[in-house]
Every structure is written in structure tokens, then in C-alpha cells.
Design a protein around this motif. Sequence first.
Motif, PDB file in Angstrom:
ATOM      1  N   ALA A 187       6.514   0.032   7.355  1.00  0.00           N
ATOM      2  CA  ALA A 187       6.520   1.426   6.922  1.00  0.00           C
ATOM      3  C   ALA A 187       5.461   1.671   5.860  1.00  0.00           C
ATOM      4  O   ALA A 187       4.875   2.765   5.783  1.00  0.00           O
ATOM      5  CB  ALA A 187       7.897   1.807   6.393  1.00  0.00           C
ATOM      6  N   GLU A 205       5.831   4.641  12.394  1.00  0.00           N
ATOM      7  CA  GLU A 205       6.799   5.739  12.336  1.00  0.00           C
ATOM      8  C   GLU A 205       8.211   5.260  12.661  1.00  0.00           C
ATOM      9  O   GLU A 205       9.190   5.747  12.071  1.00  0.00           O
ATOM     10  CB  GLU A 205       6.370   6.864  13.275  1.00  0.00           C
ATOM     11  N   GLU A 218       9.374   3.650   9.483  1.00  0.00           N
ATOM     12  CA  GLU A 218       9.748   4.671   8.506  1.00  0.00           C
ATOM     13  C   GLU A 218      11.110   5.275   8.843  1.00  0.00           C
ATOM     14  O   GLU A 218      11.938   5.499   7.940  1.00  0.00           O
ATOM     15  CB  GLU A 218       8.676   5.765   8.481  1.00  0.00           C
ATOM     16  N   GLU A 228      14.417   5.098   6.431  1.00  0.00           N
ATOM     17  CA  GLU A 228      15.065   6.340   5.990  1.00  0.00           C
ATOM     18  C   GLU A 228      16.481   6.475   6.535  1.00  0.00           C
ATOM     19  O   GLU A 228      17.395   6.906   5.835  1.00  0.00           O
ATOM     20  CB  GLU A 228      14.228   7.545   6.433  1.00  0.00           C
TER      21      GLU A 228
END
Length: 280
Positions: free
Chosen positions: A106, A132, A135, A139
Motif C-alpha cells: 500500500a 489499490e 490499500e 483500510e
Amino acid sequence: MSDRSASSQSTDSTADEPAENISGGSDGGGAARVFEPATADTRAERVVDSLGERYWQKAYGGQDAFTCLVRTILSQNTSDVASQPAHDALIERYDSDGDDLAASLAAANRETLAETISSAGLYNQKARMIAEAAEWIVERFGSAASFDAFVTETDAETVRSELLDVRGVGPKTADCVLLFAGGRDGVFPVDTHVHRISRRMGLTPPDADHEEVREALEADVPPEKCGFGHTAMIQFGREFCSARTPACLDGPEACPLYDSCDRIGVTEETGSVVDPADAT
């Protein structure tokens, strides 16, 4: 018989699963599974049983989910032989110090990541997909370990649905994560080999799309045989049932599944081979 067919026919049921494969070969998780051929209830199951007499019989699962996701993204639109070095280089650069791989990717520089995986082809696009996805995992789950727990413990349809919302993750990629990391029975990922062979053999309609092929195979093949059916059908496609020069063009004796196949789109007399959907 061509040299290719003669060489391919030397394979037997004691052969090890190739390491250059999204499954990771004998070191890629899972365990040997034994099933008895000739007890099949459907034609598709009989084909899988025939493959089981030629290749390994195996149950899958046990791979790290994020590593599996990355490996599958790298394999898109290229061969396992080409994508494996990219995967090895990525792991060496971003996972060698014991840090969380998702967090490392990430935060990775996209150009450096793309350079690292360049052997896989489409490396700029794949670097973006991987970054992505990393990420999203950081998250959504906090770490690669928490994502792994989600894949292994949550119901398969929920996992599949969430994965399909991630850029670059299609049905085959999501199903590979469910199979090779989640160890889910009843999951039959459909790549280009499975899509071609199932329609050419007449196991599914000739114009079936990837999802229609998946649904048909998962309905006709017992859950415990689906994962093996996926990997063995890929190997059969590489050795015998290629897109342009299937072994049957060399005669019935050249293909071990000749008697089980409708050869839709293959005209042996002329050597013509077309996609089953284009066959008249």
C-alpha cells in the motif's frame, strides 16, 4: 502422433503438480485427496475422474489470502511461467523483512512496484491493481492477517461479493482466493483453459460465458472435486487441448479424453479449429 503428444502421454497419476501454477504446486497448501473414478453421476464428473487417473488428486487451501490475491492478479493475461518470477521478485522486495505485506505494498512507490513485476506483463496496470487492493485491505481489515481470517471464516458468497468490488478482481481471481486460500469446496474457477475445454468437450453450451461455465461445472461436479477439476483441466489444456492445436488433430490415440469429447469447433478432417461459440 506428434512429438508433443507422445511426450504429453508420458504423464501419469503419480506426477507432481507443477510449481509454476497459481496453486503453488506441492508446496502451495492443501492436501492429497483420494476419490474413486467410475462412480460419477454426471458427464462433467466423469471427465474430472478421468483427469484424476492421470494427474494428482488434491484438496486446496492454506495459502495466505493476500499473497494468493497478488499471485492471481499477476497471472492475469499471461502464463504462470512468466508471472512466477514477478511474484518471487515482489515477495523478495516487499516481504523480506517480516512487515505486513499489504501495508508494504500500500505504501510502495508505484513505479518501483511496476519495475519489480515487469516480467508478468501489463506491469503498470497490475502494479496499480495490487497497490489499490493492498490499500483496500489495510483500510477495510487493518492487515493481511485479518484479511486472511475474513477469507477463511466468512461465508463464501460474502467474500466473493466483496472481492469483486475491488478494481482488478474478476470472478476467476475471487474464486482462486476462495479455493487456494479459503480451501472452499464447490468452487471451480474458470480461466481460459477451463472455459475453452468445457465448451469444446460439450460439458456446457458452446456459447456459455465464463460465469455460465462456472455455474454449470459447480452444479455437475461434486464440491470436493471442483478444486482438483480446475487445476487438472488447466494442465490438460496445456498438454493436450490447446486453443489452436488440440492433440485430437493427431488422431484419437493422441488424446486420453478423446472418447469423452464432442470436439465442438474442431474439424479433424481439415485441421480447422475455431472457438466453440463460432462452430456451425
